[in-house]
Write a protein that holds these residues in place. Structure first.
Motif, PDB file in Angstrom:
ATOM      1  N   ARG A   1       0.808  -1.317   0.053  1.00 53.83           N
ATOM      2  CA  ARG A   1       0.052  -0.177   0.026  1.00 53.83           C
ATOM      3  C   ARG A   1       0.906   1.191   0.014  1.00 53.83           C
ATOM      4  NH1 ARG A   1      -4.122  -1.646   5.070  1.00 53.83           N
ATOM      5  NH2 ARG A   1      -4.325  -3.815   4.114  1.00 53.83           N
ATOM      6  N   GLY A   2       2.165   1.009   0.259  1.00 53.62           N
ATOM      7  CA  GLY A   2       2.847   2.129   0.433  1.00 53.62           C
ATOM      8  C   GLY A   2       3.182   2.698   1.974  1.00 53.62           C
ATOM      9  N   ALA A   3       4.091   3.120   2.140  1.00 54.95           N
ATOM     10  CA  ALA A   3       4.635   3.482   3.499  1.00 54.95           C
ATOM     11  C   ALA A   3       3.810   4.448   4.213  1.00 54.95           C
ATOM     12  CB  ALA A   3       6.298   3.856   3.684  1.00 54.95           C
ATOM     13  N   ALA A   4       3.363   4.216   5.443  1.00 58.16           N
ATOM     14  CA  ALA A   4       2.420   4.989   6.341  1.00 58.16           C
ATOM     15  C   ALA A   4       3.462   5.961   7.129  1.00 58.16           C
ATOM     16  CB  ALA A   4       1.770   4.057   7.471  1.00 58.16           C
ATOM     17  N   GLN A   5       4.805   5.745   7.127  1.00 58.22           N
ATOM     18  CA  GLN A   5       5.811   6.749   7.778  1.00 58.22           C
ATOM     19  C   GLN A   5       7.054   6.537   6.993  1.00 58.22           C
ATOM     20  OE1 GLN A   5       6.202   5.024  11.770  1.00 58.22           O
ATOM     21  NE2 GLN A   5       7.110   3.325  11.099  1.00 58.22           N
ATOM     22  N   ARG A   6       7.872   7.720   7.572  1.00 63.45           N
ATOM     23  CA  ARG A   6       9.192   7.714   7.197  1.00 63.45           C
ATOM     24  C   ARG A   6      10.145   8.172   8.064  1.00 63.45           C
ATOM     25  NH1 ARG A   6      13.486  10.549   5.533  1.00 63.45           N
ATOM     26  NH2 ARG A   6      14.675   9.648   3.675  1.00 63.45           N
ATOM     27  N   SER A   7      11.246   7.587   8.260  1.00 63.49           N
ATOM     28  CA  SER A   7      11.933   8.260   9.627  1.00 63.49           C
ATOM     29  C   SER A   7      12.356   9.818   9.443  1.00 63.49           C
ATOM     30  CB  SER A   7      13.396   7.443   9.457  1.00 63.49           C
ATOM     31  OG  SER A   7      14.150   7.785   8.118  1.00 63.49           O
ATOM     32  N   ALA A   8      12.605  10.436  10.616  1.00 63.30           N
ATOM     33  CA  ALA A   8      13.027  11.915  10.460  1.00 63.30           C
ATOM     34  C   ALA A   8      14.187  12.125   9.951  1.00 63.30           C
ATOM     35  CB  ALA A   8      12.760  12.349  11.901  1.00 63.30           C
ATOM     36  N   ALA A   9      14.346  12.879   8.911  1.00 60.84           N
ATOM     37  CA  ALA A   9      15.614  13.205   8.359  1.00 60.84           C
ATOM     38  C   ALA A   9      16.727  13.888   9.422  1.00 60.84           C
ATOM     39  CB  ALA A   9      15.423  14.424   7.369  1.00 60.84           C
ATOM     40  N   ARG A  10      17.626  13.232   9.379  1.00 58.23           N
ATOM     41  CA  ARG A  10      18.864  13.614  10.278  1.00 58.23           C
ATOM     42  C   ARG A  10      19.214  15.194   9.989  1.00 58.23           C
ATOM     43  NH1 ARG A  10      23.194  11.663   8.952  1.00 58.23           N
ATOM     44  NH2 ARG A  10      22.597  10.909   6.961  1.00 58.23           N
ATOM     45  N   ALA A  11      19.654  15.691  11.142  1.00 64.08           N
ATOM     46  CA  ALA A  11      20.013  16.972  10.985  1.00 64.08           C
ATOM     47  C   ALA A  11      21.102  17.266  10.250  1.00 64.08           C
ATOM     48  CB  ALA A  11      20.481  17.605  12.536  1.00 64.08           C
ATOM     49  N   ASN A  12      21.208  18.110   9.382  1.00 68.55           N
ATOM     50  CA  ASN A  12      22.414  18.514   8.417  1.00 68.55           C
ATOM     51  C   ASN A  12      22.697  17.490   7.508  1.00 68.55           C
ATOM     52  OD1 ASN A  12      22.690  21.129   9.968  1.00 68.55           O
ATOM     53  ND2 ASN A  12      23.703  20.083  11.326  1.00 68.55           N
ATOM     54  N   ALA A  13      21.979  16.497   7.206  1.00 69.45           N
ATOM     55  CA  ALA A  13      22.109  15.529   6.472  1.00 69.45           C
ATOM     56  C   ALA A  13      22.096  16.161   4.865  1.00 69.45           C
ATOM     57  CB  ALA A  13      21.050  14.600   6.234  1.00 69.45           C
ATOM     58  N   ARG A  14      23.061  15.553   4.048  1.00 61.75           N
ATOM     59  CA  ARG A  14      23.420  16.039   2.624  1.00 61.75           C
ATOM     60  C   ARG A  14      22.342  15.385   1.854  1.00 61.75           C
ATOM     61  NH1 ARG A  14      25.829  15.184  -1.949  1.00 61.75           N
ATOM     62  NH2 ARG A  14      26.855  12.784  -1.298  1.00 61.75           N
ATOM     63  N   PHE A  15      21.550  16.363   1.045  1.00 63.96           N
ATOM     64  CA  PHE A  15      20.756  15.560  -0.125  1.00 63.96           C
ATOM     65  C   PHE A  15      21.528  14.820  -1.241  1.00 63.96           C
ATOM     66  CE2 PHE A  15      19.142  16.154  -4.600  1.00 63.96           C
ATOM     67  CZ  PHE A  15      18.213  15.335  -4.222  1.00 63.96           C
ATOM     68  N   VAL A  16      21.143  13.648  -1.511  1.00 62.23           N
ATOM     69  CA  VAL A  16      21.786  12.966  -2.408  1.00 62.23           C
ATOM     70  C   VAL A  16      20.695  12.791  -3.562  1.00 62.23           C
ATOM     71  CG1 VAL A  16      22.740  10.440  -3.025  1.00 62.23           C
ATOM     72  CG2 VAL A  16      22.991  11.311  -0.961  1.00 62.23           C
ATOM     73  N   PRO A  17      21.265  13.103  -4.786  1.00 68.07           N
ATOM     74  CA  PRO A  17      20.241  12.928  -5.937  1.00 68.07           C
ATOM     75  C   PRO A  17      19.515  11.700  -6.210  1.00 68.07           C
ATOM     76  CG  PRO A  17      22.305  14.384  -6.297  1.00 68.07           C
ATOM     77  CD  PRO A  17      22.483  13.830  -5.035  1.00 68.07           C
ATOM     78  N   VAL A  18      18.540  11.477  -6.668  1.00 70.72           N
ATOM     79  CA  VAL A  18      17.821  10.070  -6.867  1.00 70.72           C
ATOM     80  C   VAL A  18      17.118  10.140  -8.081  1.00 70.72           C
ATOM     81  CG1 VAL A  18      15.912  10.928  -5.379  1.00 70.72           C
ATOM     82  CG2 VAL A  18      16.555   8.586  -5.691  1.00 70.72           C
ATOM     83  N   ILE A  19      17.455   8.744  -8.739  1.00 66.66           N
ATOM     84  CA  ILE A  19      16.765   8.347  -9.922  1.00 66.66           C
ATOM     85  C   ILE A  19      15.719   7.189  -9.571  1.00 66.66           C
ATOM     86  CG2 ILE A  19      18.647   7.128 -10.668  1.00 66.66           C
ATOM     87  CD1 ILE A  19      17.721   7.698 -13.501  1.00 66.66           C
ATOM     88  N   THR A  20      14.596   6.932  -9.789  1.00 64.36           N
ATOM     89  CA  THR A  20      13.621   5.893  -9.425  1.00 64.36           C
ATOM     90  C   THR A  20      12.865   5.379 -10.822  1.00 64.36           C
ATOM     91  OG1 THR A  20      11.539   7.009  -9.068  1.00 64.36           O
ATOM     92  CG2 THR A  20      13.138   6.933  -7.390  1.00 64.36           C
ATOM     93  N   PHE A  21      12.900   3.882 -10.717  1.00 63.46           N
ATOM     94  CA  PHE A  21      11.997   3.242 -11.981  1.00 63.46           C
ATOM     95  C   PHE A  21      11.124   2.369 -11.101  1.00 63.46           C
ATOM     96  CE2 PHE A  21      15.400   4.593 -14.700  1.00 63.46           C
ATOM     97  CZ  PHE A  21      15.003   4.503 -16.107  1.00 63.46           C
ATOM     98  N   HIS A  22       9.880   2.513 -11.727  1.00 66.52           N
ATOM     99  CA  HIS A  22       8.709   1.673 -10.911  1.00 66.52           C
ATOM    100  C   HIS A  22       7.801   1.381 -12.292  1.00 66.52           C
ATOM    101  CE1 HIS A  22       7.771   0.524  -6.688  1.00 66.52           C
ATOM    102  NE2 HIS A  22       6.823  -0.011  -7.374  1.00 66.52           N
ATOM    103  N   GLY A  23       7.456  -0.005 -12.111  1.00 65.81           N
ATOM    104  CA  GLY A  23       6.287  -0.166 -13.335  1.00 65.81           C
ATOM    105  C   GLY A  23       4.890   0.128 -12.406  1.00 65.81           C
TER     106      GLY A  23
END
Length: 340
Positions: A220-242
């Motif tokens: 169904r998809g995630a109901a939650q996500r862990s809180a982002a860590r302080a000062n975490a660096r953004f990492v560029p992302v590419i996704t593929f999904h059918g």
């Protein structure tokens, strides 16, 4: 099968790590001519002589082992024949029931490594750690920096950087399904280590913390996500999904993109394009920063299930139809370097 076709197939099998299969093909093809010398059987990691296969030399696919403070983990490393210091490194995390050799076949990454010039590391999950050889992306002990599987995979990266003198600014991680979820965790736990991440049919970091939550998130998809860590660096992302994925619901790709968009910390411009590749329609959504650089790239493949898009059916969970996910990820990766 003609001799030329046989040689081409033997080359493909060797690039993907199936040295036994390549050797058998060559023996069968050449054994019908008693006047022609039989080629030596290749051993693990060997390069087939140019006299046997009239193509450029191919690389080595070796088993290695990382030993660290939290334990040990085997991995396969593919080194192109033209391997040299300063090459990029791509870390490939296989899905459940898969192996490094199988994942290499399905994604064709070793072949692309020969063509484009980069190293490929394939950590090997054990049946002892997970009965189905899944990465344990849903366990708190395997979601954090310096603990569990993330620490082992990061240790492999550091081993390869040291041994092969790879470029630390061009290290990338990608995975399929459970491996995609593990790749998301690696980018979250070690943002300074990876210049970009590719997630195919996977889930966002922190999508679950128990097995029941994992099963719910997959459907169904995630109901939650862990809180982002302080000062975490953004990492560029590419996704593929059918959009017909019956194992990991497409909603998880949107969760990954939403989390990434929040983490960029900069205004982005959204572009949406539709197209057809490999006999399948797709929608490609791009998030660009003010300089026009693509920070997030989301591919939704119409009619595709739980399999690597544009892959080689010789590997499991690989669909020959659709856009080539491996090439698309590599194109995206090469536009990003880790700062510093």
């Amino acid at each position: 099968m003609t001799l030329q076709t046989t040689m081409a197939e033997a080359l493909r099998l060797t690039r993907t790590g199936d040295l036994t299969g390549a050797s058998a093909l060559l023996r069968n093809a050449l054994g019908t001519n008693p006047d022609r010398p039989r080629p030596p059987q290749p051993v693990a990691g060997a390069i087939l002589p140019a006299a046997i296969i009239d193509t450029p030399a191919i690389g080595r696919f070796d088993t290695r082992r990382h030993n660290g403070q939290v334990g040990a983990l085997d991995y396969m490393l593919y080194r192109p024949a033209a391997a040299a210091p300063g090459m990029p490194l791509v870390v490939m995390l296989h899905g459940c029931t898969q192996s490094p050799e199988d994942f290499a076949r399905g994604t064709g990454m070793n072949r692309l490594a020969d063509e484009l010039g980069f190293l490929v590391a394939y950590p090997r999950q054990t049946q002892t750690a997970n009965q189905q050889r899944c990465w344990n992306w849903f366990r708190p002990g395997d979601q954090a920096r310096d603990r569990g599987e993330p620490a082992l995979i990061a240790g492999i990266v550091n081993d390869v950087l040291a041994a092969e003198h790879a470029d630390p600014a061009r290290v990338y991680v990608a995975g399929l399904s459970a491996g995609g979820a593990a790749a998301a965790i690696m980018a979250d736990a070690y943002p300074e280590l990876f210049a970009a991440v590719g997630i195919h049919s996977g889930l966002a970091c922190g999508a679950a913390r128990t097995l029941p939550e994992a099963l719910t998130a997959m459907k169904r998809g995630a109901a939650q996500r862990s809180a982002a860590r302080a000062n975490a660096r953004f990492v560029p992302v590419i996704t593929f999904h059918g959009d017909r994925d019956g194992v990991v619901d497409e909603a998880n790709a949107q969760a990954i993109v939403t989390a990434a968009a929040t983490a960029t910390g900069v205004p982005v411009t959204i572009e949406i394009e539709d197209g057809t590749a490999g006999g399948r329609r797709y929608t490609r959504t791009l998030s660009r920063d003010a300089a026009g650089r693509i920070l997030i790239e989301q591919w939704t493949i119409a009619g595709a299930g739980h399999a690597w898009s544009g892959g080689d059916p010789a590997g499991s969970y690989a669909d020959a139809a659709g856009p080539d996910a491996s090439r698309a990820m590599l194109r995206f990766f090469t536009t990003h370097r880790a700062p510093g």
